[in-house]
Motif scaffolding. Structure first.
Motif, PDB file in Angstrom:
ATOM      1  N   ALA A  28       1.217  -1.555   0.198  1.00  0.00           N
ATOM      2  CA  ALA A  28      -0.140  -0.193   0.118  1.00  0.00           C
ATOM      3  C   ALA A  28       0.848   1.309   0.297  1.00  0.00           C
ATOM      4  O   ALA A  28       0.925   2.303  -0.365  1.00  0.00           O
ATOM      5  CB  ALA A  28      -1.205  -0.260   1.146  1.00  0.00           C
ATOM      6  N   ASN A  29       2.034   1.561   1.199  1.00  0.00           N
ATOM      7  CA  ASN A  29       2.798   2.285   1.136  1.00  0.00           C
ATOM      8  C   ASN A  29       3.837   3.053  -0.525  1.00  0.00           C
ATOM      9  O   ASN A  29       3.568   4.044  -1.266  1.00  0.00           O
ATOM     10  CB  ASN A  29       3.982   2.589   2.516  1.00  0.00           C
ATOM     11  N   ALA A  30       4.004   1.418  -1.551  1.00  0.00           N
ATOM     12  CA  ALA A  30       4.292   1.676  -2.495  1.00  0.00           C
ATOM     13  C   ALA A  30       4.138   2.582  -3.403  1.00  0.00           C
ATOM     14  O   ALA A  30       3.802   3.162  -4.141  1.00  0.00           O
ATOM     15  CB  ALA A  30       5.232   0.619  -2.830  1.00  0.00           C
ATOM     16  N   ILE A  31       2.205   1.730  -3.240  1.00  0.00           N
ATOM     17  CA  ILE A  31       1.048   2.543  -4.371  1.00  0.00           C
ATOM     18  C   ILE A  31       1.276   3.795  -4.449  1.00  0.00           C
ATOM     19  O   ILE A  31       1.138   4.814  -5.347  1.00  0.00           O
ATOM     20  CB  ILE A  31       0.029   1.219  -3.947  1.00  0.00           C
ATOM     21  N   LEU A  32       0.967   4.208  -2.811  1.00  0.00           N
ATOM     22  CA  LEU A  32       0.739   5.545  -2.677  1.00  0.00           C
ATOM     23  C   LEU A  32       1.670   6.360  -2.459  1.00  0.00           C
ATOM     24  O   LEU A  32       1.633   7.904  -3.472  1.00  0.00           O
ATOM     25  CB  LEU A  32       0.785   5.910  -0.668  1.00  0.00           C
ATOM     26  N   LEU A  40       3.289  14.856  -9.126  1.00  0.00           N
ATOM     27  CA  LEU A  40       4.714  16.175  -8.548  1.00  0.00           C
ATOM     28  C   LEU A  40       4.552  15.878 -10.422  1.00  0.00           C
ATOM     29  O   LEU A  40       5.878  16.969 -10.213  1.00  0.00           O
ATOM     30  CB  LEU A  40       5.558  15.462  -7.881  1.00  0.00           C
ATOM     31  N   GLY A  41       4.934  14.724 -11.330  1.00  0.00           N
ATOM     32  CA  GLY A  41       5.441  14.641 -11.858  1.00  0.00           C
ATOM     33  C   GLY A  41       7.075  13.784 -11.635  1.00  0.00           C
ATOM     34  O   GLY A  41       7.760  14.191 -13.179  1.00  0.00           O
ATOM     35  N   LEU A  42       6.989  13.260 -10.812  1.00  0.00           N
ATOM     36  CA  LEU A  42       8.639  12.501 -11.463  1.00  0.00           C
ATOM     37  C   LEU A  42       8.750  11.212 -11.470  1.00  0.00           C
ATOM     38  O   LEU A  42       8.964  10.182 -11.314  1.00  0.00           O
ATOM     39  CB  LEU A  42       9.185  12.761  -9.651  1.00  0.00           C
ATOM     40  N   GLY A  43       6.794  10.648 -11.827  1.00  0.00           N
ATOM     41  CA  GLY A  43       6.448   8.967 -11.596  1.00  0.00           C
ATOM     42  C   GLY A  43       6.710   8.636 -13.242  1.00  0.00           C
ATOM     43  O   GLY A  43       7.775   8.716 -13.739  1.00  0.00           O
ATOM     44  N   ILE A  44       5.679   7.874 -13.150  1.00  0.00           N
ATOM     45  CA  ILE A  44       5.390   7.354 -14.650  1.00  0.00           C
ATOM     46  C   ILE A  44       4.905   8.428 -16.054  1.00  0.00           C
ATOM     47  O   ILE A  44       4.236   9.296 -15.073  1.00  0.00           O
ATOM     48  CB  ILE A  44       4.438   6.768 -14.562  1.00  0.00           C
ATOM     49  N   ALA A  45       5.467   8.496 -16.328  1.00  0.00           N
ATOM     50  CA  ALA A  45       5.155   9.253 -17.721  1.00  0.00           C
ATOM     51  C   ALA A  45       4.410   9.313 -18.182  1.00  0.00           C
ATOM     52  O   ALA A  45       2.993   8.739 -18.197  1.00  0.00           O
ATOM     53  CB  ALA A  45       6.171   8.942 -19.029  1.00  0.00           C
ATOM     54  N   ALA A  49      -1.164   4.604 -17.707  1.00  0.00           N
ATOM     55  CA  ALA A  49      -1.979   4.975 -16.707  1.00  0.00           C
ATOM     56  C   ALA A  49      -1.244   4.638 -15.090  1.00  0.00           C
ATOM     57  O   ALA A  49      -0.360   4.097 -14.424  1.00  0.00           O
ATOM     58  CB  ALA A  49      -3.183   3.971 -16.663  1.00  0.00           C
ATOM     59  N   SER A  50      -2.426   5.780 -14.344  1.00  0.00           N
ATOM     60  CA  SER A  50      -1.249   6.157 -12.899  1.00  0.00           C
ATOM     61  C   SER A  50      -2.238   6.804 -12.251  1.00  0.00           C
ATOM     62  O   SER A  50      -2.786   7.938 -12.435  1.00  0.00           O
ATOM     63  CB  SER A  50      -0.101   6.418 -12.957  1.00  0.00           C
ATOM     64  N   TRP A  51      -3.309   6.595 -10.738  1.00  0.00           N
ATOM     65  CA  TRP A  51      -3.536   7.330  -9.877  1.00  0.00           C
ATOM     66  C   TRP A  51      -2.961   8.864  -9.884  1.00  0.00           C
ATOM     67  O   TRP A  51      -3.559   9.620  -9.789  1.00  0.00           O
ATOM     68  CB  TRP A  51      -3.593   6.857  -8.903  1.00  0.00           C
ATOM     69  N   GLY A  52      -1.647   9.064  -9.748  1.00  0.00           N
ATOM     70  CA  GLY A  52      -0.569  10.273  -9.831  1.00  0.00           C
ATOM     71  C   GLY A  52      -0.697  10.953 -10.811  1.00  0.00           C
ATOM     72  O   GLY A  52      -1.782  12.409 -11.157  1.00  0.00           O
ATOM     73  N   ASN A  53      -1.103   9.956 -12.041  1.00  0.00           N
ATOM     74  CA  ASN A  53      -1.496  11.192 -13.758  1.00  0.00           C
ATOM     75  C   ASN A  53      -3.135  11.257 -13.455  1.00  0.00           C
ATOM     76  O   ASN A  53      -3.719  12.680 -14.068  1.00  0.00           O
ATOM     77  CB  ASN A  53      -0.987  10.455 -14.717  1.00  0.00           C
ATOM     78  N   MET A  54      -3.517  10.933 -12.982  1.00  0.00           N
ATOM     79  CA  MET A  54      -5.290  10.834 -13.514  1.00  0.00           C
ATOM     80  C   MET A  54      -5.395  12.416 -12.618  1.00  0.00           C
ATOM     81  O   MET A  54      -6.271  12.969 -13.013  1.00  0.00           O
ATOM     82  CB  MET A  54      -6.052   9.824 -12.850  1.00  0.00           C
ATOM     83  N   LEU A  55      -5.205  12.213 -11.047  1.00  0.00           N
ATOM     84  CA  LEU A  55      -5.154  13.488 -10.686  1.00  0.00           C
ATOM     85  C   LEU A  55      -4.620  14.628 -10.743  1.00  0.00           C
ATOM     86  O   LEU A  55      -5.186  16.044 -10.580  1.00  0.00           O
ATOM     87  CB  LEU A  55      -5.158  12.982  -8.818  1.00  0.00           C
ATOM     88  N   ASN A  56      -3.575  13.742 -11.721  1.00  0.00           N
ATOM     89  CA  ASN A  56      -2.718  16.019 -11.892  1.00  0.00           C
ATOM     90  C   ASN A  56      -3.505  16.350 -13.042  1.00  0.00           C
ATOM     91  O   ASN A  56      -4.113  17.413 -13.545  1.00  0.00           O
ATOM     92  CB  ASN A  56      -1.293  15.211 -12.606  1.00  0.00           C
TER      93      ASN A  56
END
Length: 68
Positions: A28-32, A40-45, A49-56
């Motif tokens: 769970a920590n790794a997913i978050l 923040l733009g530092l993860g997956i391009a 698909a990524s939760w962070g990209n979707m939220l951004n």
């Protein structure tokens, strides 16, 4: 019976439930962490698909701009 035998025979069965819970929490920590870095733009391009990209991408929608 040596020490390794005692550890595997008696110690490991008593620790397996703790190890399962710990592993679950670490997943769970790794997913978050991945979602936060992607937000923040530092993860997956962005094409991936990524939760962070979707939220951004959702930050620029009209609904979210009305309620800061």
């Amino acid at each position: 019976a040596g020490l390794p035998h005692l550890l595997f025979r008696h110690g490991l069965p008593n620790c397996i439930d703790i190890l399962v819970v710990y592993a679950t929490l670490q997943i769970a920590n790794a997913i978050l962490l991945e979602a936060g870095l992607s937000f923040l733009g530092l993860g997956i391009a962005p094409p991936e698909a990524s939760w962070g990209n979707m939220l951004n991408l959702a930050r620029s929608t009209v609904v979210l701009e009305q309620y800061p």
